[in-house]
Design an enzyme around this catalytic site. Structure first.
Site, mmCIF file in Angstrom:
data_model
loop_
_atom_site.group_PDB
_atom_site.id
_atom_site.type_symbol
_atom_site.label_atom_id
_atom_site.label_comp_id
_atom_site.label_asym_id
_atom_site.label_seq_id
_atom_site.Cartn_x
_atom_site.Cartn_y
_atom_site.Cartn_z
ATOM 1 N N GLU A 8 26.233 -1.262 -51.014
ATOM 2 C CA GLU A 8 26.772 -0.378 -52.045
ATOM 3 C C GLU A 8 27.376 0.894 -51.432
ATOM 4 O O GLU A 8 27.142 2.016 -51.894
ATOM 5 C CB GLU A 8 25.693 -0.030 -53.079
ATOM 6 N N GLU B 6 22.584 -8.877 -54.596
ATOM 7 C CA GLU B 6 21.516 -8.117 -55.253
ATOM 8 C C GLU B 6 21.619 -8.399 -56.733
ATOM 9 O O GLU B 6 22.669 -8.139 -57.355
ATOM 10 C CB GLU B 6 21.673 -6.620 -54.957
#
Length: 828
Positions: free
Chosen positions: A422, A499
């Site tokens: 991220e 994820e």
């Protein structure tokens, strides 16, 4: 597109200098001596590195050591990092001696990890530093040693506040080794093994080894490597002799043909052993044994991940590095227990979120047969927290990434390198350049594995070229965008859910009625597992369905396998959007995300995943059946199974069979990308039944025959304690652990699902009490004490073996409850 990687890998064991059966090196490291007898003190004395400092009053500790886990929990600390003192300055000092002969060798100290911003001194001289707490490093002691005299190794640590998005721990939290080696040696990470050919039952093993001469004197060297199979039989030996000039290196390439090979695989993690021996002037000076496994990996845009020629769906978990009540301090058995529990849920893959793991993690995965996505960074140059890795990225990223790959590239379990999670550069027009640079470093160090990263922005990384800079695209929390993402990327791109879900829940907590919102006033989240909490999260069912719609994907990695310290979402903050402290909902201070709580006790969601990821017949039912005051009122009952259908019985009365995949369960759903409403899940079976005390029973059927059942009984008042150890026999090495669950039960032995009795533990004999826990995200009781309040009927005791064989006696007692006893045997 097919990516083919044929890899032969070796798993490095913690000590380089190990003796062979018949040949021993002239010098060897004393690992144990460098784990014990360290001195520790918080604060920053000006003369902390000095040999003249009087440190007799400092506290004695053993390594690995995490000072933060000792507490106290306090609202003045950040709940995002566990509400514990993870920052500040502290010193460690170690006194040791070396002989005149040892001082003539090559003497180093190797730290597997120091959290963080460490500076290393020997006898008052600065000799090394490492800001990144997750990466191991070696420091040369040789030039600064004082043979025959007291030597002082000092380590200053300065972890900063607001430096992590989760609990980092603080201290020399991973193993440390003193290495006394001959100047002619194989350096740390100096062995690289691949298999250029694997076919049928044969393999060609290529071992590339660097031998260095750290002295100025030329040496006549004999080098040989022997391979033994999983049964211990020798299968190949190759050697060569050469002259190695002083201050020079020799790169040795050996190729071994192996026949009738046993491949490393998820179901059969066969490990061979390579033993490399160096002789100088006819004397053995180094002997290194390394377990390894042989396997091939391929990645295909249509068939997904292929291991040893067979497609394998990745059923993965993300895991942070803490070990719950033990904190960040590494322990092999605690790591192994975590992964064994994950395997029992059906897990076959691990993502090391979001940093290089401990060597123990990869050793465990090698031995259990779990594949690993090895991740390097949570930040690049743009920070998520003020004092995170972005502060040192420019200076240290290449060293840290190369070191991670060199350390881990020989593990059979590792299948991908992740360059980031991220990363905020996703939003930058030229962020792809950094991704390409990091990906190129990975390929340079190890061309045998693909690169990846976890992308959570949409559509940024798919439009600006960042996603194209890695070999395999990881997608975080975007199941509703899978079709769009696939259409935006070039044909042949390989994807997976890097994820997923981020469901939150508290073990044994059930809120009625079942609604969209979590009940903030309780500080907990319902284990009906429909209330997600954070806006990006969604129930597991959504991802199950999305993965079925995209069978070409590699699979998924759920967030997370175990609850962890810190980041108490949905309480306290909003992930990357919230810098500063997360204390608005104190004392919530640990994670709600996982299907297993901080103590290792299974939540109901564990069984939802097990129902999708395993084949051995199972069935699970929820909630508990103690609803005093609700008599006659309707209670939702859920069942999870991998069988074809389930029948529910309440007090012997059948409420009918439900067929999995046909009889759907409507659950309330609201998350980003899905309008508030309901979702019809084909992965859960449900009934609504009037409550009456007694028993709740489910029977699972396949082909019309019962294959599994489970029963829950209404418990009476708490009357006693039941102790159950995960292992009743452990090793007397001072490091092995037994995890003992204490359950509050009624007079008939039924678990009391809401009991909160405080249980005291007395431990005596051949071990000691290490920690206690209960899995309650809001508990601020210390872990290093002998008592714990039960959370929804359970708490945990951890005992550590001593070094003498014998018996560890455990007694558990609480006012009003009958006392319980158990014993753990210890042996060499």
């Amino acid at each position: 597109m097919l990516m083919l990687f044929r890899i032969f890998t070796i798993s490095l064991i913690p000590i380089l200098l190990l003796s062979c059966v018949a040949e021993k090196p002239a010098f060897s490291a004393n690992k144990e001596a460098f784990h014990h007898g360290w001195l520790f003190q918080k604060g920053d004395p000006a003369d902390g590195a000095s040999t003249a400092l009087t440190d007799a009053g400092w506290r004695k500790v053993n390594i690995p050591h995490d000072w933060a886990i000792e507490g106290p929990f306090d609202k003045k600390y950040n709940a995002r990092t566990g509400g514990l003192p993870v920052h500040g300055v502290a010193w460690y000092r170690k006194h040791f001696t070396v002989s005149e002969e040892e001082a003539k060798q090559h003497v180093t100290v190797f730290f597997d990890g120091v959290m963080n911003n460490s500076t290393i001194y020997l006898n008052g001289e600065k000799i090394g530093e490492r800001p990144f707490g997750y990466m191991g490093f070696e420091v040369d002691l040789t030039p600064h040693l004082r043979p025959g005299k007291d030597n002082v190794l000092a380590v200053r640590l300065a972890p900063e506040d607001l430096a992590s998005r989760w609990y980092s721990g603080a201290g020399i939290y991973r193993n440390v080794r003193l290495k006394v080696e001959h100047p002619v040696r194989v350096p740390e990470w100096g062995t690289y093994i691949t298999t250029p050919k694997i076919k049928d039952g044969e393999a060609t093993v290529k071992i590339e080894t660097t031998v260095e001469n750290t002295s100025t004197i030329d040496a006549e060297v004999s080098f040989r490597t022997t391979i033994t199979d999983p049964a211990g039989a020798k299968v190949a030996t190759i050697g060569k002799g050469f002259r190695l000039p002083g201050s020079a290196k020799e790169n040795i390439v050996q190729e071994f043909p192996l026949f009738n090979i046993l491949r490393w695989d998820i179901g059969s993690p066969y490990l061979y052993t390579a033993t490399s021996i160096i002789e100088v002037n006819g004397k053995v000076v180094q002997s290194k044994q390394s377990p390894f496994g042989i396997r091939s990996i391929e990645f295909d845009a249509e068939e997904g991940f292929i291991l040893n020629g067979k497609p394998v769906e990745l059923k993965g978990v993300c895991m942070h590095h803490d070990l719950g009540p033990l904190g960040a301090a590494v322990n092999y058995r605690a790591t192994e227990r975590q992964m064994e529990i994950m395997q029992s849920m059906g897990v076959n893959a691990l993502r090391t979120s979001h940093n290089p793991p401990s060597p123990e993690v990869l050793d465990v995965c090698d031995r259990l047969g779990i594949v690993v996505l090895d991740e390097a960074f949570d930040e690049w140059g743009i920070g998520k927290v003020p004092n995170g890795y972005s502060k040192v990225f420019d200076k240290w990223h290449e060293r840290d990434l190369r070191d991670m790959i060199r350390r881990d590239r020989n593990h059979p379990s590792v299948i991908m390198w992740s360059i980031g999670n991220e990363i905020l550069e996703q939003r930058e027009k030229e962020g792809y350049k950094v991704a390409q640079m990091l990906s190129d470093i990975c390929h340079d160090e190890d061309p045998t594995r693909p690169t990846t990263a976890g992308f959570n922005y949409w559509p940024g990384p798919y439009k600006n070229g960042m996603a194209a800079a890695v070999d395999i695209v990881g997608i975080n929390y975007k199941p509703w965008q899978y079709d769009n993402i696939v259409s935006m990327m070039p044909e042949g791109t390989i994807f997976y859910g890097s994820e997923t879900s981020s469901m939150t829940s508290s073990r044994g907590v059930y809120h009625l009625p079942i609604e969209h919102d979590f009940q903030r006033e309780t500080g907990h989240v319902s284990s009906y597992d429909v209330v997600t909490g954070p806006f990006w999260a969604y129930p597991p069912d959504i991802e199950f369905d999305a993965q079925e719609q995209h069978p070409e994907f590699l699979g998924e990695f759920i967030w997370t396998g175990f609850d962890y310290l810190g980041e108490p979402t949905p309480y306290g903050g909003r992930d990357n959007s919230t810098n500063g402290y997360w204390n608005d909902d104190w004392p919530s201070k640990s994670s709600y995300f996982a299907p297993v709580d901080l103590s290792g006790h299974k939540k109901d969601r564990f069984y939802l995943y097990q129902s999708q990821w395993t084949e051995e017949p199972m069935v699970h039912v929820l909630p508990h059946w103690n609803w005093e005051g609700m008599e006659g009122k309707e209670i939702p009952v859920y069942a999870y199974t991998n069988a074809e259908e389930v029948e529910l019985f309440v007090n012997g009365k059948s409420y009918g069979k439900k067929v999995k995949g046909k009889d759907l369960t409507e659950i309330p759903v609201e998350f980003r990308g899905y309008e508030k409403g309901t979702y019809a899940s084909k992965y859960r079976l449900s009934w609504t039944v009037p409550y009456a005390p007694g028993n709740l029973k489910v029977v699972a059927y396949t082909g019309g025959k019962p294959v599994a059942e489970k029963e829950i009984r209404t418990a009476g008042v708490p009357a006693g304690i039941r102790l159950e150890a995960d292992r009743s026999a452990i090793t007397a090495d001072g490091e092995d652990l037994s995890f003992i669950t204490a359950t509050v039960v009624d007079k008939d032995g039924n678990p009391c699902p809401m009991a909160d009795n405080t249980i005291t533990f007395d431990v005596s004999g051949a071990g000691k009490l290490e920690a206690v826990s209960n899995g309650d995200q809001r508990s601020v009781e210390l872990f290093q004490t002998n008592k714990r309040k039960a959370f929804n009927g359970k708490c945990l005791l951890i005992v550590r073996s001593g070094k003498s064989t014998g018996t560890i006696e455990v007694e558990a007692y609480s006012p009003g409850l009958s006392t319980a006893n158990t014993s753990i045997s210890t042996s060499k």
